[in-house]
Design a protein around this motif. Structure first.
Motif, PDB file in Angstrom:
ATOM      1  N   ASN A  18      21.535 -11.584 -10.057  1.00  0.00           N
ATOM      2  CA  ASN A  18      20.604 -12.439 -10.810  1.00  0.00           C
ATOM      3  C   ASN A  18      20.839 -12.209 -12.301  1.00  0.00           C
ATOM      4  O   ASN A  18      20.696 -11.094 -12.800  1.00  0.00           O
ATOM      5  CB  ASN A  18      19.168 -12.057 -10.426  1.00  0.00           C
ATOM      6  N   PRO A  19      21.247 -13.265 -13.027  1.00  0.00           N
ATOM      7  CA  PRO A  19      21.648 -13.072 -14.427  1.00  0.00           C
ATOM      8  C   PRO A  19      20.523 -12.550 -15.331  1.00  0.00           C
ATOM      9  O   PRO A  19      20.783 -11.757 -16.242  1.00  0.00           O
ATOM     10  CB  PRO A  19      22.100 -14.466 -14.865  1.00  0.00           C
ATOM     11  N   VAL A  20      19.292 -12.980 -15.055  1.00  0.00           N
ATOM     12  CA  VAL A  20      18.165 -12.525 -15.888  1.00  0.00           C
ATOM     13  C   VAL A  20      17.957 -11.019 -15.705  1.00  0.00           C
ATOM     14  O   VAL A  20      17.839 -10.258 -16.670  1.00  0.00           O
ATOM     15  CB  VAL A  20      16.868 -13.286 -15.527  1.00  0.00           C
ATOM     16  N   VAL A  21      17.942 -10.591 -14.446  1.00  0.00           N
ATOM     17  CA  VAL A  21      17.733  -9.173 -14.153  1.00  0.00           C
ATOM     18  C   VAL A  21      18.886  -8.344 -14.723  1.00  0.00           C
ATOM     19  O   VAL A  21      18.675  -7.305 -15.358  1.00  0.00           O
ATOM     20  CB  VAL A  21      17.590  -8.936 -12.635  1.00  0.00           C
ATOM     21  N   ARG A  22      20.111  -8.839 -14.506  1.00  0.00           N
ATOM     22  CA  ARG A  22      21.290  -8.130 -15.022  1.00  0.00           C
ATOM     23  C   ARG A  22      21.184  -7.917 -16.537  1.00  0.00           C
ATOM     24  O   ARG A  22      21.405  -6.818 -17.054  1.00  0.00           O
ATOM     25  CB  ARG A  22      22.580  -8.913 -14.734  1.00  0.00           C
ATOM     26  N   GLN A  23      20.870  -9.013 -17.230  1.00  0.00           N
ATOM     27  CA  GLN A  23      20.786  -8.928 -18.697  1.00  0.00           C
ATOM     28  C   GLN A  23      19.728  -7.909 -19.116  1.00  0.00           C
ATOM     29  O   GLN A  23      19.946  -7.097 -20.020  1.00  0.00           O
ATOM     30  CB  GLN A  23      20.450 -10.297 -19.289  1.00  0.00           C
ATOM     31  N   PHE A  24      18.589  -7.935 -18.414  1.00  0.00           N
ATOM     32  CA  PHE A  24      17.484  -7.037 -18.772  1.00  0.00           C
ATOM     33  C   PHE A  24      17.861  -5.589 -18.487  1.00  0.00           C
ATOM     34  O   PHE A  24      17.641  -4.699 -19.308  1.00  0.00           O
ATOM     35  CB  PHE A  24      16.226  -7.429 -17.981  1.00  0.00           C
ATOM     36  N   ARG A  59       0.823  -1.211   0.000  1.00  0.00           N
ATOM     37  CA  ARG A  59       0.000   0.000   0.000  1.00  0.00           C
ATOM     38  C   ARG A  59       0.859   1.264   0.000  1.00  0.00           C
ATOM     39  O   ARG A  59       1.930   1.292   0.599  1.00  0.00           O
ATOM     40  CB  ARG A  59      -0.849   0.026   1.260  1.00  0.00           C
ATOM     41  N   GLY A  60       0.344   2.282  -0.661  1.00  0.00           N
ATOM     42  CA  GLY A  60       0.959   3.602  -0.562  1.00  0.00           C
ATOM     43  C   GLY A  60       2.291   3.725  -1.262  1.00  0.00           C
ATOM     44  O   GLY A  60       3.046   4.658  -1.008  1.00  0.00           O
ATOM     45  N   LYS A  61       2.586   2.790  -2.138  1.00  0.00           N
ATOM     46  CA  LYS A  61       3.885   2.820  -2.815  1.00  0.00           C
ATOM     47  C   LYS A  61       3.700   2.610  -4.320  1.00  0.00           C
ATOM     48  O   LYS A  61       2.626   2.218  -4.779  1.00  0.00           O
ATOM     49  CB  LYS A  61       4.760   1.685  -2.284  1.00  0.00           C
ATOM     50  N   ILE A  62       4.772   2.837  -5.069  1.00  0.00           N
ATOM     51  CA  ILE A  62       4.755   2.523  -6.493  1.00  0.00           C
ATOM     52  C   ILE A  62       5.479   1.208  -6.701  1.00  0.00           C
ATOM     53  O   ILE A  62       6.665   1.082  -6.389  1.00  0.00           O
ATOM     54  CB  ILE A  62       5.452   3.617  -7.329  1.00  0.00           C
ATOM     55  N   THR A  63       4.748   0.231  -7.199  1.00  0.00           N
ATOM     56  CA  THR A  63       5.374  -1.037  -7.554  1.00  0.00           C
ATOM     57  C   THR A  63       5.453  -1.094  -9.071  1.00  0.00           C
ATOM     58  O   THR A  63       4.464  -0.807  -9.753  1.00  0.00           O
ATOM     59  CB  THR A  63       4.539  -2.226  -7.037  1.00  0.00           C
ATOM     60  N   VAL A  64       6.618  -1.443  -9.587  1.00  0.00           N
ATOM     61  CA  VAL A  64       6.756  -1.555 -11.042  1.00  0.00           C
ATOM     62  C   VAL A  64       7.028  -3.006 -11.397  1.00  0.00           C
ATOM     63  O   VAL A  64       7.912  -3.645 -10.819  1.00  0.00           O
ATOM     64  CB  VAL A  64       7.902  -0.667 -11.572  1.00  0.00           C
ATOM     65  N   VAL A  65       6.233  -3.544 -12.305  1.00  0.00           N
ATOM     66  CA  VAL A  65       6.478  -4.890 -12.803  1.00  0.00           C
ATOM     67  C   VAL A  65       7.170  -4.755 -14.150  1.00  0.00           C
ATOM     68  O   VAL A  65       6.633  -4.131 -15.076  1.00  0.00           O
ATOM     69  CB  VAL A  65       5.164  -5.688 -12.959  1.00  0.00           C
ATOM     70  N   ILE A  66       8.385  -5.282 -14.232  1.00  0.00           N
ATOM     71  CA  ILE A  66       9.127  -5.190 -15.490  1.00  0.00           C
ATOM     72  C   ILE A  66       9.189  -6.559 -16.154  1.00  0.00           C
ATOM     73  O   ILE A  66       8.930  -7.591 -15.529  1.00  0.00           O
ATOM     74  CB  ILE A  66      10.557  -4.634 -15.281  1.00  0.00           C
ATOM     75  N   GLY A  67       9.561  -6.558 -17.402  1.00  0.00           N
ATOM     76  CA  GLY A  67       9.663  -7.812 -18.143  1.00  0.00           C
ATOM     77  C   GLY A  67       9.618  -7.500 -19.619  1.00  0.00           C
ATOM     78  O   GLY A  67       9.206  -6.409 -20.018  1.00  0.00           O
ATOM     79  N   ARG A  68      10.050  -8.453 -20.414  1.00  0.00           N
ATOM     80  CA  ARG A  68      10.049  -8.231 -21.859  1.00  0.00           C
ATOM     81  C   ARG A  68       8.625  -8.121 -22.386  1.00  0.00           C
ATOM     82  O   ARG A  68       7.677  -8.593 -21.763  1.00  0.00           O
ATOM     83  CB  ARG A  68      10.751  -9.393 -22.569  1.00  0.00           C
ATOM     84  N   VAL A 125       2.737  -0.110 -11.853  1.00  0.00           N
ATOM     85  CA  VAL A 125       3.133   0.282 -13.203  1.00  0.00           C
ATOM     86  C   VAL A 125       3.688  -0.943 -13.913  1.00  0.00           C
ATOM     87  O   VAL A 125       4.480  -1.687 -13.341  1.00  0.00           O
ATOM     88  CB  VAL A 125       4.217   1.384 -13.163  1.00  0.00           C
ATOM     89  N   ILE A 126       3.234  -1.150 -15.136  1.00  0.00           N
ATOM     90  CA  ILE A 126       3.771  -2.215 -15.969  1.00  0.00           C
ATOM     91  C   ILE A 126       4.701  -1.548 -16.970  1.00  0.00           C
ATOM     92  O   ILE A 126       4.295  -0.588 -17.625  1.00  0.00           O
ATOM     93  CB  ILE A 126       2.621  -2.888 -16.740  1.00  0.00           C
ATOM     94  N   SER A 127       5.927  -2.011 -17.066  1.00  0.00           N
ATOM     95  CA  SER A 127       6.856  -1.270 -17.922  1.00  0.00           C
ATOM     96  C   SER A 127       7.991  -2.166 -18.406  1.00  0.00           C
ATOM     97  O   SER A 127       8.295  -3.190 -17.813  1.00  0.00           O
ATOM     98  CB  SER A 127       7.439  -0.095 -17.124  1.00  0.00           C
ATOM     99  N   HIS A 128       8.609  -1.778 -19.530  1.00  0.00           N
ATOM    100  CA  HIS A 128       9.881  -2.407 -19.852  1.00  0.00           C
ATOM    101  C   HIS A 128      10.966  -1.335 -20.010  1.00  0.00           C
ATOM    102  O   HIS A 128      12.025  -1.572 -20.557  1.00  0.00           O
ATOM    103  CB  HIS A 128       9.783  -3.314 -21.081  1.00  0.00           C
ATOM    104  N   ASP A 129      10.631  -0.156 -19.494  1.00  0.00           N
ATOM    105  CA  ASP A 129      11.553   0.969 -19.573  1.00  0.00           C
ATOM    106  C   ASP A 129      12.369   1.023 -18.280  1.00  0.00           C
ATOM    107  O   ASP A 129      11.895   1.449 -17.237  1.00  0.00           O
ATOM    108  CB  ASP A 129      10.721   2.244 -19.767  1.00  0.00           C
ATOM    109  N   MET A 130      13.625   0.543 -18.345  1.00  0.00           N
ATOM    110  CA  MET A 130      14.434   0.369 -17.138  1.00  0.00           C
ATOM    111  C   MET A 130      14.776   1.688 -16.472  1.00  0.00           C
ATOM    112  O   MET A 130      14.728   1.824 -15.251  1.00  0.00           O
ATOM    113  CB  MET A 130      15.737  -0.353 -17.514  1.00  0.00           C
ATOM    114  N   GLN A 131      15.130   2.692 -17.277  1.00  0.00           N
ATOM    115  CA  GLN A 131      15.498   3.996 -16.724  1.00  0.00           C
ATOM    116  C   GLN A 131      14.369   4.550 -15.872  1.00  0.00           C
ATOM    117  O   GLN A 131      14.565   4.942 -14.721  1.00  0.00           O
ATOM    118  CB  GLN A 131      15.792   4.982 -17.876  1.00  0.00           C
ATOM    119  N   ALA A 132      13.182   4.558 -16.489  1.00  0.00           N
ATOM    120  CA  ALA A 132      12.005   5.095 -15.811  1.00  0.00           C
ATOM    121  C   ALA A 132      11.746   4.313 -14.532  1.00  0.00           C
ATOM    122  O   ALA A 132      11.462   4.892 -13.474  1.00  0.00           O
ATOM    123  CB  ALA A 132      10.804   5.016 -16.738  1.00  0.00           C
ATOM    124  N   THR A 133      11.865   2.989 -14.638  1.00  0.00           N
ATOM    125  CA  THR A 133      11.553   2.136 -13.496  1.00  0.00           C
ATOM    126  C   THR A 133      12.447   2.453 -12.300  1.00  0.00           C
ATOM    127  O   THR A 133      11.976   2.633 -11.178  1.00  0.00           O
ATOM    128  CB  THR A 133      11.715   0.662 -13.907  1.00  0.00           C
TER     129      THR A 133
END
Lengths: 268, 252
Positions: free
Chosen positions: B235-241, B30-39, B198-206
């Motif tokens: 985490n290799p997946v996160v790093r790569q993304f 609650r009360g926060k911004i959660t961002v879900v990232i992914g391809r 927020v659903i995003s694939h924009d890493m900078q913004a996230t």
């Protein structure tokens, strides 16, 4: 289903049948929900009036032109037939009966289908692919009730009025061509017309046109509502809506006419 | 578990042969911004639509204040939606209405307000996104960024508890992206009690706006943490993304 080899005849036939059954189910569900949406609150009178204006405004001129020329051409054609056995006095009654009972409702709804049914499919289709329908849902608004119910209601209400306008100008068209161009004696012409044509013919035709109006709007809205993909999907939905509604009008017309026929036989 | 949080438990969804969500577990505080990232195409938008109740999951639960949203009937779900606002990817403003009418629309539909009160609410919403002078325009007369702002105003006008953004910066230029980021952060900070997803694939913004980041990969959440956790994780997946490299566990 297999992706590797081409479908054989049985499989593709089966797929086609499944497609039709699926479509029918989806259409029935959509339409039932839309009709229920007309009956239950919230009632959006403003939307209904806006749609009635849209349906009437889009179609009136084209219906009037079609009606006048249909009457006029039928006058010429029936003069050709009746002239052969000297019954030209029957031109008026025959043509007006054909207009009020059959041509009025069918041609009016086919014209409205082309103008209004296609516009509804295109509008709802565009709203679907641009997520405007999802937006409605996300605001806790039932999109079928909001979009389809007023459109279907408005078309059901307006189609009989347009049909009556068609009948009216059609009758004027045949009268003018018969008495002025073909020089038919106006006395027997109008006498027979009044004798043969009953208010029931006019009411019956208008009733049929209300049913066709329901078909035009429900098919248009249903196709648009389920449009997929981008601009191409909207185009496909529009074409399918116009074709499906056009065919449905002609098929339903036959059965309704057969059912209604005994009602009018007794009176002669 | 925080009472006010939304808890996603083992959510699964498939379309035909394609398994889009394969057991998603996630807590949205609650009360926060959660961002879900992914391809693109990893089911982020599906997740959002399930959360909104626009799609039903095949299995799993969405717990909100002790209630399981997946078990609600249609009318209860419709009521539940009143607690959510959603900003669509392409704004999804109604093009048959002016900007003002777009924002007034949810109020007209759900709240019996006098025209004066309505105008005050709409004007306040328009002002909060800097569009007060543009209310009379049609959506197509506005730029992409202005449309997005109008969409935020429309989603906020009924004061929802949860605000969902579907790829808010996709297709915008870098300046406009920064602007929308500011909008999301600013909206969050100026709206007490608001929870944003927020659903995003924009890493900078996230990294810039998020309080919490979750990464969706192959239909599951494989990482959760703060922006700092993301910067330092191995985490290799996160790093790569995050680094946008071609080599790594994520195959193109």
């Amino acid at each position: 289903m297999s992706g590797e080899r081409p479908l054989n005849v049985v499989e593709s036939l089966g797929a086609a049948v499944l497609g039709v059954v699926n479509d029918f189910g989806s259409y029935t569900k959509f339409t039932a929900w839309a009709l229920w949406g007309i009956l239950r609150p919230p009632y959006r009178l403003r939307l209904l009036i806006k749609q009635m204006y849209f349906v009437g405004n889009q179609s009136l001129s084209i219906v009037l032109i079609t009606g006048a020329f249909t009457g006029m051409v039928f006058a010429v054609q029936s003069d050709f037939a009746f002239g052969k056995f000297g019954a030209r006095g029957l031109i008026g009654s025959t043509v007006v009966l054909a207009l009020t009972r059959e041509l009025g409702p069918v041609l009016t709804s086919l014209m409205v289908n082309g103008r209004v049914g296609s516009a509804m499919a295109a509008e709802l289709g565009t709203m679907r692919v641009t997520e405007q329908i999802d937006a409605l849902e996300s605001m806790a608004i039932d999109p079928i009730q909001y979009l389809a119910a007023p459109r279907i209601g408005a078309t059901i209400l307006m189609m009989p009025i347009l049909c009556a306008a068609f009948d009216g100008v059609g009758a004027l068209g045949v009268s003018w061509v018969a008495t002025h161009v073909l020089q038919v004696n106006p006395g027997p012409f109008f006498d027979r017309m009044a004798w043969f044509v009953d208010p029931d013919d006019i009411w019956g035709g208008m009733l049929k046109s209300a049913l066709f109006g329901f078909i035009v709007a429900s098919v248009g809205c249903w196709r648009g509502y389920h449009a997929k993909g981008g601009a191409e999907g909207v185009g496909q939905a529009t074409t399918k809506a116009v074709v499906a509604a056009g065919v449905a009008i002609l098929v339903v017309d036959y059965f309704v006419t057969v059912i209604m026929a005994p009602l009018s036989v007794n009176r002669i | 578990m925080d009472d006010g949080a939304i808890q996603l438990v083992d959510l699964k969804k498939r379309f035909g042969a394609q398994e889009v969500l394969r057991g998603v577990n996630l807590e949205i505080p609650r009360g926060k911004i959660t961002v879900v990232i992914g391809r693109s195409g990893t089911g982020k938008s599906v997740l959002l639509k399930i959360l909104m109740g626009l799609l039903r999951p095949d299995s799993g639960n969405i717990l909100l204040g002790g209630q399981d949203m997946t078990k609600l009937g249609d009318s209860a779900l419709l009521k539940m939606r009143n607690r959510f606002g959603m900003v669509f990817q392409n704004a999804a403003l109604f093009d048959s209405m002016t900007i003002y009418e777009n924002i007034a629309f949810p109020l007209r539909e759900h709240e019996r307000l006098k025209e004066k009160e309505l105008k005050a609410r709409v004007d306040a919403a328009l002002a909060s996104v800097g569009l007060l002078e543009h209310g009379h325009k049609d959506p197509h007369q506005l730029s992409g960024g202005m449309r997005k702002r109008a969409a935020v105003a429309r989603a906020l006008v009924r004061k929802p508890e949860f605000l969902l953004y579907d790829e808010p910066t996709t297709g915008l230029d870098p300046i406009m992206t920064a602007h929308v980021d500011e909008l999301i952060r600013g909206t969050q900070d100026s709206t007490p009690g608001l929870t944003s997803l927020v659903i995003s694939h924009d890493m900078q913004a996230t990294l810039h706006i998020a309080d919490k980041i979750a990464m969706l990969f192959e239909g599951q959440v494989i990482f959760e943490g703060t922006p700092d956790d993301v910067r330092t994780t191995d985490n290799p997946v996160v790093r790569q993304f995050v680094e946008g490299r071609l080599e790594g566990p994520i195959k193109v």
